[in-house]
Design an enzyme around this catalytic site. Structure first.
Site, mmCIF file in Angstrom:
data_model
loop_
_atom_site.group_PDB
_atom_site.id
_atom_site.type_symbol
_atom_site.label_atom_id
_atom_site.label_comp_id
_atom_site.label_asym_id
_atom_site.label_seq_id
_atom_site.Cartn_x
_atom_site.Cartn_y
_atom_site.Cartn_z
ATOM 1 N N CYS A 174 80.116 102.471 103.976
ATOM 2 C CA CYS A 174 81.541 101.694 104.019
ATOM 3 C C CYS A 174 82.418 102.298 102.972
ATOM 4 C CB CYS A 174 80.915 100.417 103.467
ATOM 5 S SG CYS A 174 80.044 100.397 101.855
ATOM 6 N N ASN A 205 73.053 101.065 107.746
ATOM 7 C CA ASN A 205 73.435 102.379 107.306
ATOM 8 C C ASN A 205 72.789 102.630 105.710
ATOM 9 O OD1 ASN A 205 75.107 100.472 105.897
ATOM 10 N ND2 ASN A 205 76.784 101.863 105.697
ATOM 11 N N GLY A 248 78.372 94.000 106.135
ATOM 12 C CA GLY A 248 78.748 94.344 107.539
ATOM 13 C C GLY A 248 80.232 94.611 107.993
ATOM 14 N N SER A 249 80.548 94.641 108.981
ATOM 15 C CA SER A 249 81.863 94.808 109.576
ATOM 16 C C SER A 249 82.730 93.490 109.213
ATOM 17 C CB SER A 249 82.094 94.862 110.993
ATOM 18 O OG SER A 249 81.574 93.585 111.672
ATOM 19 N N GLY A 256 82.053 89.499 109.337
ATOM 20 C CA GLY A 256 82.048 88.685 108.142
ATOM 21 C C GLY A 256 83.061 87.607 108.014
ATOM 22 N N GLU A 290 78.451 92.885 94.004
ATOM 23 C CA GLU A 290 77.028 93.229 93.914
ATOM 24 C C GLU A 290 76.798 94.278 92.950
ATOM 25 O OE1 GLU A 290 74.992 92.290 97.957
ATOM 26 O OE2 GLU A 290 76.278 93.805 98.470
HETATM 27 P P1 NAP Z 1 77.781 94.265 111.892
HETATM 28 O O1 NAP Z 1 77.830 94.773 113.094
HETATM 29 O O2 NAP Z 1 78.834 93.421 111.335
HETATM 30 O O3 NAP Z 1 76.345 93.623 111.424
HETATM 31 C C1 NAP Z 1 75.922 93.349 110.224
HETATM 32 C C2 NAP Z 1 74.809 92.538 110.199
HETATM 33 O O4 NAP Z 1 75.281 91.395 110.697
HETATM 34 C C3 NAP Z 1 73.801 93.024 111.087
HETATM 35 O O5 NAP Z 1 72.204 92.505 110.681
HETATM 36 C C4 NAP Z 1 73.952 91.947 112.360
HETATM 37 O O6 NAP Z 1 73.075 91.868 113.263
HETATM 38 C C5 NAP Z 1 74.453 90.674 111.830
HETATM 39 N N1 NAP Z 1 75.402 90.004 112.592
HETATM 40 C C6 NAP Z 1 75.973 90.255 113.781
HETATM 41 N N2 NAP Z 1 76.566 89.497 114.274
HETATM 42 C C7 NAP Z 1 76.269 88.366 113.442
HETATM 43 C C8 NAP Z 1 76.800 87.150 113.551
HETATM 44 N N3 NAP Z 1 77.380 86.451 114.450
HETATM 45 N N4 NAP Z 1 76.230 86.081 112.195
HETATM 46 C C9 NAP Z 1 75.621 86.598 111.727
HETATM 47 N N5 NAP Z 1 75.039 87.750 111.596
HETATM 48 C C10 NAP Z 1 75.656 88.661 112.385
HETATM 49 O O7 NAP Z 1 77.883 95.616 110.941
HETATM 50 P P2 NAP Z 1 77.111 97.247 110.926
HETATM 51 O O8 NAP Z 1 77.757 97.501 112.193
HETATM 52 O O9 NAP Z 1 75.601 96.748 111.042
HETATM 53 O O10 NAP Z 1 77.681 97.827 109.746
HETATM 54 C C11 NAP Z 1 78.599 98.596 109.648
HETATM 55 C C12 NAP Z 1 79.676 97.968 108.762
HETATM 56 O O11 NAP Z 1 79.109 97.513 107.727
HETATM 57 C C13 NAP Z 1 80.750 98.583 108.546
HETATM 58 O O12 NAP Z 1 82.031 97.851 108.918
HETATM 59 C C14 NAP Z 1 80.728 98.820 107.109
HETATM 60 O O13 NAP Z 1 82.096 99.386 106.365
HETATM 61 C C15 NAP Z 1 80.278 97.604 106.652
HETATM 62 N N6 NAP Z 1 79.575 97.930 105.287
HETATM 63 C C16 NAP Z 1 79.959 97.440 104.079
HETATM 64 C C17 NAP Z 1 79.352 97.623 102.942
HETATM 65 C C18 NAP Z 1 80.102 97.099 101.564
HETATM 66 O O14 NAP Z 1 79.369 96.951 100.751
HETATM 67 N N7 NAP Z 1 81.284 96.840 101.607
HETATM 68 C C19 NAP Z 1 78.344 98.302 103.013
HETATM 69 C C20 NAP Z 1 77.781 99.155 103.968
HETATM 70 C C21 NAP Z 1 78.298 98.866 105.022
HETATM 71 P P3 NAP Z 1 72.561 92.893 114.627
HETATM 72 O O15 NAP Z 1 72.467 94.341 113.986
HETATM 73 O O16 NAP Z 1 71.769 92.235 115.350
HETATM 74 O O17 NAP Z 1 73.870 92.935 115.253
#
Ligand code: NAP
Length: 498
Positions: free
Chosen positions: A286, A154, A230-231, A235, A466
């Protein structure tokens, strides 16, 4: 349509194909027929190669003086400024956000570069008196080693910059695993780091699937630190592996952010904040506002204002200057948002506006969801508790300030929060009582600046922040140094007590 970019891994200063021949592709979410890039589906062996390169490079990088390390990052900032428009156009095509927001994404990277570079001449420790005579005591920051940076789609430029820049200034080397949806943005960003002249192995890029390369990186015995955004579900998995393998881990995860509007608020101002917070980046931040907690005295009036403004929002491709709300990132996420509407209806929420996948005209080619307002939402409903990550906002009515704060706090997340009020006492009480990493007074839930700490409490984070100087606490270890110049053995707590 432009020719798709062929992305490669970047390991030890070389652009490489992955060991396995398999490739994946990213597409324009506003026009799914347009392939933006192909990229390698890397495997654990590619991770091994990248970690080896990063480990080798660490031995010399950690000895480069921090101000000199920072000069590379300053150069990255200058190059990001030079390529800002090109990068913004790419973000717009690959991730989908409107161009003005895409420029903001790059600008955040630029701000982070200059801010992080300045830390190269600070990285302050402490000096403090020793309790013994002729003894000197101080603390210094030490790099940690090889850092795995795993990022979402994002903010495809800003979030990797938030991680890589302080990590490198602090003397670590990094391996960057971007999201599958934004490999081209990641590649362009790493090209810029390479153009800035960073020596081989300092920054490495490994594309691929999270469950494969992401997992392999997290579990790798020679990775010292994992910084993940990420999610919360992913996490939790990352955190548990790091717990078992004794790695430092920084987790930035989901949110269910709320904006409170009190009866004394400037309603026009609160409306501007609510619309930007809920529908900016199509709700895929997020920090997006996904709950509006409205005092009963202004609920009806504010809801009418919100509905009217929302009905005028223009959905479209990010490159169209008239677009206010862009697409959802991919089919899976579009279906997820749609399913939350089914859940909302089944739970008794009322769809005031929107609520459907948008397919009019050109929108049919992409993944668009109508900006949606859910009314009559109660705090226990799933749509009031779970992160939707789309242009959907839930309205919750309250009778008092105390009830508003209690409902705001009643989720497992704690990232961002906001209150609109003209009452200074309520504003300060909210600052104290809201359970969140970020609180805005008379501003929307989105709008973080790079020189302030960013992160959340409860299931949003694991205690790190961060950005700001707090990023240094993620990427360095404290070392305490005692220098005894007395020429004799001095036993603390003993010799000075006799
Ligand atoms: P995600 O599905 O959790 O993916 C995040 C990253 O982790 C991607 O690079 C993903 O790779 C990788 N990943 C997936 N499974 C993994 C595993 N088992 N081990 C290690 N890495 C893995 O999240 P998203 O859909 O990309 O992002 C949306 C989420 O991010 C939302 O929940 C949002 O709230 C959160 N977010 C939080 C913040 C914050 O600072 N708090 C900021 C921005 C977004 P792939 O793409 O290959 O699946």
């Amino acid at each position: 349509m432009d020719t798709p970019l062929t992305c490669r891994n970047y390991i030890d200063g070389k652009w490489l194909t992955a060991v396995a021949a398999a490739t994946l592709e990213s597409r324009n979410p506003a026009n799914k027929r347009e392939v933006i890039a192909t990229f390698p589906r890397s495997a654990a062996t590619d991770v091994d190669t990248a970690v080896f390169a990063a480990r080798q490079a660490y031995q010399s990088w950690r000895l480069v003086p921090a101000p000199a390390r920072a000069e590379y990052i300053f150069k990255v900032g200058e190059l990001l400024s030079k390529y800002k428009e090109e990068l913004a156009q790419l973000i717009c095509r690959e991730m989908g956000k409107p161009l003005a927001e895409a420029r903001g994404d790059v600008q955040e990277g630029i701000d982070c570069a200059f801010y992080s570079a300045a830390e190269g001449r600070r990285l302050f420790g402490q000096t403090t008196p020793s309790e013994m005579p002729n003894k000197f005591a101080m603390t210094v920051r030490m790099p940690i080693g090889v850092c795995a940076l795993i990022t979402p789609w994002n903010f495809p430029i800003a979030i990797p910059c938030w991680k890589a820049m302080p990590a490198l200034v602090c003397g670590n080397t990094v391996i960057f695993k971007p999201a599958e949806d934004t490999p081209a943005c990641a590649t362009k960003l790493v090209e810029i780091f390479a153009e800035a002249g960073l020596p081989p192995g300092i920054i490495n890029l490994v594309h691929g699937v999270g469950e494969e390369v992401g997992k392999a990186l997290v579990a790798h015995p020679d990775v010292d630190l994992v910084s993940f955004t990420g999610s919360s579900e992913t996490g939790a998995e990352v955190g548990s592996i790091c717990g078992r393998t004794h790695k430092r881990v920084c987790l930035e995860m989901g949110g269910k952010n709320a904006q409170i509007v009190m009866e004394d608020a400037d309603l026009e101002l609160a409306l501007d904040g609510a619309v930007w917070g809920a529908f900016g980046t199509a709700g895929q931040r997020c920090t997006a506002t996904s709950r509006l907690i409205l005092h009963r005295d202004i609920k009806e009036k504010f809801t009418t204002m919100l509905k009217e403004r929302t009905s005028k929002l223009r959905l479209g491709t990010g490159s169209d200057p008239n677009t206010e709300v862009g697409p959802i990132i991919n089919e899976r996420q579009l279906q997820r948002v749609s399913q939350y509407l089914d859940i909302a209806r089944a739970e008794g929420a009322k769809v005031l506006i929107g609520g459907e996948i948008a397919t009019e005209g050109e929108l049919e080619n992409g993944y668009f969801f109508q900006p949606t307002i859910l009314d009559e939402v109660t705090p226990q409903m799933r749509v009031a508790q779970e992160e939707i990550f789309g242009p959907v906002v839930a309205l919750i009515e309250v009778n008092s300030f105390e009830e508003a704060i209690s409902i705001l706090n009643n989720t497992k997340y704690g990232l961002s929060s906001s209150i609109y009020t003209r009452d200074i006492n309520r504003a300060f009480t909210a600052m104290r009582d809201i359970e969140a990493g970020i609180t805005y007074i008379n501003g929307p839930t989105i709008g973080a600046e790079v020189h302030l700490p960013f992160g959340g409490v409860k299931q949003t984070g694991n205690g790190h922040r961060e950005a700001g100087t707090t990023a240094l606490d993620i990427f360095t270890e404290w070392k305490t140094v005692y220098v005894d110049f007395s020429g004799s053995l001095q036993r603390a707590q003993i010799d000075n007590r006799e």
